[in-house]
Design a protein around this motif. Structure first.
Motif, PDB file in Angstrom:
ATOM      1  N   CYS A 155       0.495  -1.504   0.289  1.00 31.63           N
ATOM      2  CA  CYS A 155      -0.094   0.312  -0.229  1.00 31.63           C
ATOM      3  C   CYS A 155       1.578   0.651   0.122  1.00 31.63           C
ATOM      4  O   CYS A 155       1.918   1.316   0.217  1.00 31.63           O
ATOM      5  CB  CYS A 155      -0.998   0.436   0.606  1.00 31.63           C
ATOM      6  SG  CYS A 155      -1.777   1.920   1.528  1.00 31.63           S
ATOM      7  N   CYS A 157       0.513   3.436   1.848  1.00 30.52           N
ATOM      8  CA  CYS A 157       1.393   3.389   2.753  1.00 30.52           C
ATOM      9  C   CYS A 157       2.631   2.874   3.831  1.00 30.52           C
ATOM     10  O   CYS A 157       3.573   2.872   5.213  1.00 30.52           O
ATOM     11  CB  CYS A 157       0.353   3.803   4.181  1.00 30.52           C
ATOM     12  SG  CYS A 157      -0.499   1.386   5.276  1.00 30.52           S
ATOM     13  N   CYS A 173      -3.719  -1.725   1.732  1.00 29.45           N
ATOM     14  CA  CYS A 173      -3.504  -1.959   2.987  1.00 29.45           C
ATOM     15  C   CYS A 173      -4.925  -2.433   3.241  1.00 29.45           C
ATOM     16  O   CYS A 173      -5.716  -1.464   3.250  1.00 29.45           O
ATOM     17  CB  CYS A 173      -2.461  -1.943   4.090  1.00 29.45           C
ATOM     18  SG  CYS A 173      -3.449   0.029   4.877  1.00 29.45           S
ATOM     19  N   HIS A 176      -6.263   1.142   4.238  1.00 36.49           N
ATOM     20  CA  HIS A 176      -6.570   1.915   3.467  1.00 36.49           C
ATOM     21  C   HIS A 176      -7.636   2.104   2.671  1.00 36.49           C
ATOM     22  O   HIS A 176      -7.591   2.350   1.523  1.00 36.49           O
ATOM     23  CB  HIS A 176      -5.609   2.958   2.689  1.00 36.49           C
ATOM     24  CG  HIS A 176      -4.534   3.211   4.070  1.00 36.49           C
ATOM     25  ND1 HIS A 176      -3.318   3.396   4.302  1.00 36.49           N
ATOM     26  CD2 HIS A 176      -4.776   4.774   4.744  1.00 36.49           C
ATOM     27  CE1 HIS A 176      -2.505   4.016   5.510  1.00 36.49           C
ATOM     28  NE2 HIS A 176      -3.417   4.928   5.358  1.00 36.49           N
TER      29      HIS A 176
HETATM   30 ZN    ZN Z   1      -2.494   1.612   3.650  1.00 40.80          ZN
END
Ligand code: ZN
Length: 239
Positions: A155, A157, A173, A176
């Motif tokens: 992801c 992030c 993920c 998110h």
């Molecule tokens: Zn994420």
């Protein structure tokens, strides 16, 4: 005037003036190349047999001035696509493959990876590999070489991706991707196989029909998003 020699796939052939044709070639050395084939539609022209979509040919061409279309001096057949046209029950890929290359490959920029990919896909179809396997593999590498394939493993992030956000067309993920579906089973393994194995050695569609269907749909969404509209061959037929 420099005469250049190269091997190439014929992507499209269109009538031009009384007896000539314009051709789009995917050359090994210079990527997409558009050329006028003078007299190619005369009954006795030697160019006629060679200039048919997906034929692999050796060509000689020259360019008189910068920016103008090249002139095709000679084209000799290396591999005909005719046996494939006879063999394939569904002609979709015979329309799709040249259109996709013509759309995604840059003019004047060599793409030896895609050139070998197209050769491998045509060889695979001739050997009787399932068309869905060939299309998924082709799309994977086409999108990857074009930079249109998003990262699948992480992801944005940094956490491992587990879900697919169909609106943003990105892997996410769970945190998110609220409301987005999780990856279909086996997705990352299949993509890893596409990345690391030759076409003939990736798991075939009958081992994972739902996964292939999902992947082909997603590749199509990515292409359409990148281009702003779907490729025309999808309107003809779709495997
Ligand atoms: Zn994420």
């Amino acid at each position: 005037m420099v005469v250049k020699s190269d091997s190439a796939f014929v992507l499209s052939v269109h009538p031009y003036r009384e007896t000539s044709a314009t051709v789009a070639l995917f050359t090994l050395g210079e990527g997409l190349k558009r050329a006028v084939a003078k007299g190619a539609r005369r009954p006795k022209s030697k160019l006629t047999a060679a200039l048919s979509p997906l034929n692999e040919v050796t060509v000689q061409f020259y360019e008189s001035e910068r920016g103008s279309m090249a002139t095709l001096a000679e084209a000799d057949l290396l591999r005909s696509a005719l046996p494939l046209a006879i063999k394939l029950p569904d002609p979709f890929l015979l329309h799709y493959l040249p259109e996709a290359v013509l759309t995604f490959v840059q003019e004047g920029e060599s793409s030896p990876v895609l050139y070998r990919l197209l050769r491998a896909c045509l060889d695979g179809l001739e050997r009787g590999l399932p068309p869905l396997q060939v299309k998924a593999y082709f799309d994977f590498w086409l999108l990857r070489s074009n930079g249109t394939l998003p990262p699948w493993r992480r992801c944005s992030c940094g956490a491992p991706a587990t879900h697919w956000d169909p609106r943003a067309l990105k892997a996410r993920c769970a945190r998110h991707a609220p409301g987005a579906p999780p990856f279909p089973d086996g997705l990352l393994d299949l993509l890893a196989a596409f990345r690391s194995r030759p076409l003939g050695e990736v798991p075939p569609p009958d081992a994972a029909p739902d996964l292939y269907r999902w992947l082909l749909g997603t590749f199509c969404d990515l292409q359409t998003h990148f281009l702003g509209k779907p490729l025309k061959s999808y309107a003809l037929n779709r495997p």
